[in-house]
Write a protein that holds these residues in place. Structure first.
Motif, PDB file in Angstrom:
ATOM      1  N   TRP A 117       4.061  18.537  15.775  1.00 46.15           N
ATOM      2  CA  TRP A 117       3.045  17.772  16.495  1.00 46.15           C
ATOM      3  C   TRP A 117       3.598  17.153  17.776  1.00 46.15           C
TER       4      TRP A 117
ATOM      5  N   ALA B 296       3.244  19.825  20.223  1.00 47.75           N
ATOM      6  CA  ALA B 296       1.844  19.880  20.638  1.00 47.75           C
ATOM      7  C   ALA B 296       1.532  18.772  21.638  1.00 47.75           C
TER       8      ALA B 296
ATOM      9  N   TRP C  44      -0.187  19.259  25.165  1.00 46.28           N
ATOM     10  CA  TRP C  44      -1.567  18.821  25.347  1.00 46.28           C
ATOM     11  C   TRP C  44      -1.698  17.354  25.734  1.00 46.28           C
TER      12      TRP C  44
ATOM     13  N   ARG D 172      -4.525  13.925  22.774  1.00 48.77           N
ATOM     14  CA  ARG D 172      -5.222  15.149  22.370  1.00 48.77           C
ATOM     15  C   ARG D 172      -4.572  15.760  21.131  1.00 48.77           C
ATOM     16  N   ALA D 173      -3.247  15.684  21.043  1.00 47.50           N
ATOM     17  CA  ALA D 173      -2.579  16.164  19.828  1.00 47.50           C
ATOM     18  C   ALA D 173      -2.980  15.310  18.626  1.00 47.50           C
TER      19      ALA D 173
ATOM     20  N   ALA E 223      -5.842  13.801  18.192  1.00 49.98           N
ATOM     21  CA  ALA E 223      -7.200  14.182  17.815  1.00 49.98           C
ATOM     22  C   ALA E 223      -7.215  15.517  17.071  1.00 49.98           C
ATOM     23  N   MET E 224      -6.442  16.488  17.549  1.00 51.82           N
ATOM     24  CA  MET E 224      -6.402  17.784  16.883  1.00 51.82           C
ATOM     25  C   MET E 224      -5.838  17.660  15.469  1.00 51.82           C
TER      26      MET E 224
ATOM     27  N   LEU F  65      -8.431  16.457  13.069  1.00 55.80           N
ATOM     28  CA  LEU F  65      -9.371  17.501  12.677  1.00 55.80           C
ATOM     29  C   LEU F  65      -8.757  18.417  11.610  1.00 55.80           C
ATOM     30  N   VAL F  66      -7.480  18.746  11.766  1.00 63.39           N
ATOM     31  CA  VAL F  66      -6.809  19.578  10.761  1.00 63.39           C
ATOM     32  C   VAL F  66      -6.766  18.859   9.415  1.00 63.39           C
TER      33      VAL F  66
ATOM     34  N   THR G  70       0.010  16.849   8.381  1.00 61.37           N
ATOM     35  CA  THR G  70      -0.649  16.047   9.416  1.00 61.37           C
ATOM     36  C   THR G  70      -0.418  14.550   9.325  1.00 61.37           C
TER      37      THR G  70
ATOM     38  N   ALA H 110     -10.862  11.689  15.345  1.00 54.27           N
ATOM     39  CA  ALA H 110     -10.570  12.708  16.355  1.00 54.27           C
ATOM     40  C   ALA H 110     -11.419  12.506  17.599  1.00 54.27           C
TER      41      ALA H 110
ATOM     42  N   PHE I  99      -9.985  11.815  21.440  1.00 57.23           N
ATOM     43  CA  PHE I  99     -10.368  12.536  22.655  1.00 57.23           C
ATOM     44  C   PHE I  99     -10.942  11.575  23.695  1.00 57.23           C
TER      45      PHE I  99
END
Length: 384
Positions: free
Chosen positions: A260, A263, A267, A271-272, A274-275, A278-279, A306, A373, A377
């Protein structure tokens, strides 16, 4: 020798998180089914004990934001010892309220460990010394979870009870605490609490949104993190994966943070964040929608992959936005995280007692992670 000092601090931080969080905080999950069966606790009562731990975590985080009467390293040592004693102390209790009080004290100590250790390690990153090695540091929680999963499986395989599980895990915390104190104590103070302010690329940008998202993350992850093993044990067809599921969480957690962080480098931190939320939402939803061995292992893998990554990304995003010493903002982040954790287990336990399963609670937790998430963002857009 000086070049090894950053590594020593990161290793000490790893041992601290393994003792106070990976074992001290999360070993409750694999031990819980045996406690419930032996003591006759309902899911609501089990959730109450978990929420007491998180209430202590909240209070500890708030207290850690105040000026410290002791040095940070001495404070960390005291709280590590306190956390270890509460883990050992659980072996001798049977009363619901005594256990809740002990877990409250453990949560208080573990929050101090998280805030102070993160402040020590992450501030060195801000000084450009390459000292934080956050992937190594945050892997400590996964290391503790793996150790606790193996220890609990061994004790259960030997036919011993949940009290022995607490005792053995507490003794391992003694060793980890000694290692943490030795490693962190060897690291020079580098200016102590008055080191230069950390330069943040986005000072102040989207802090309120970040705090709200981090609180929702605390609410969303904690249902699965508390009851995953209990969910598996309740279904006879899933018993074969019970010893494996919590081990999968820990192994994935150990290696998740570097992924992460890469990531985030690509990003951006928010943003990482938030992603990753979601995962994790997908994993929590899997625990509710896929009542199969594959579904439970998927939920375990996505949780492990995560939850420490999100924790690290949230704290790093806060550090980037801190004005001066990051510790007060890190403490505030830990506090809002604690609020979410208090609400999650108790409400999930009560929903289970009314509906007979955790599907509704897990669905609500997945929704909370989706909202986290969205806020992540939004914070990124605000801070651009």
């Amino acid at each position: 020798m000086a070049r090894n000092q950053p590594h020593s601090l990161a290793v000490g931080g790893l041992a601290a998180l393994a003792a106070a969080l990976g074992i001290g905080r999360f070993v409750y999950t694999p031990i819980l089914p045996g406690m419930m069966a032996d003591l006759g606790f309902t899911a609501g009562q089990a959730g109450l004990i978990a929420s007491a731990n998180y209430a202590g975590y909240l209070l500890g985080a708030v207290a850690a934001a105040a000026p410290m009467p002791l040095s940070r390293r001495l404070t960390l040592a005291v709280m590590l010892v306190a956390s270890t004693l509460t883990t050992l102390g659980m072996a001798g209790l049977s009363s619901l309220w005594a256990m809740a009080a002990m877990r409250f004290a453990g949560g208080f100590a573990s929050a101090w460990v998280m805030v102070v250790a993160s402040g020590l390690v992450l501030r060195r990153s801000g000084e450009g010394q390459g000292a934080s090695r956050p992937g190594l540091y945050f892997a400590g929680v996964g290391v503790g979870i793996v150790l606790s999963a193996l220890l609990v499986a061994i004790v259960q395989g030997a036919g011993l009870d949940w009290r022995t599980e607490w005792l053995i895990c507490g003794l391992v915390c003694v060793l980890l605490t000694g290692m943490a104190i030795a490693k962190i104590g060897a690291e020079p103070a580098a200016g102590g609490a008055r080191t230069a302010p950390l330069p943040g690329p986005h000072p102040g940008g989207g802090v309120g949104l970040l705090l709200a998202g981090y609180g929702l993350f605390g609410l969303g992850y904690v249902v699965t993190a508390t009851f995953l093993v209990a969910i598996i044990r309740a279904d006879a067809s899933l018993r074969a994966v019970e010893p494996v599921a919590w081990l999968v969480v820990g192994i994935c957690a150990m290696f998740s943070v570097p992924v992460w962080l890469k990531a985030a480098a690509r990003w951006g931190t928010l943003r990482a964040f938030a992603m990753a939320c979601l995962v994790e939402a997908a994993g929590v939803a899997a625990s509710a929608a896929m009542a199969t061995a594959a579904g439970m292992l998927l939920a375990a893998a996505l949780l492990g992959a995560t939850f420490m990554g999100i924790t690290a990304l949230g704290l790093l995003a806060a550090r980037e936005r801190a004005r001066g010493d990051p510790q007060p903002l890190l403490a505030l982040m830990t506090a809002v995280f604690g609020v979410g954790q208090i609400v999650g287990p108790y409400s999930a336990g009560l929903l289970h007692d009314r509906t007979g399963d955790f599907r509704l609670a897990s669905g609500g937790a997945a929704l909370a992670l989706v909202l986290a998430a969205i806020l992540g963002f939004a914070a990124w857009a605000r801070g651009r």
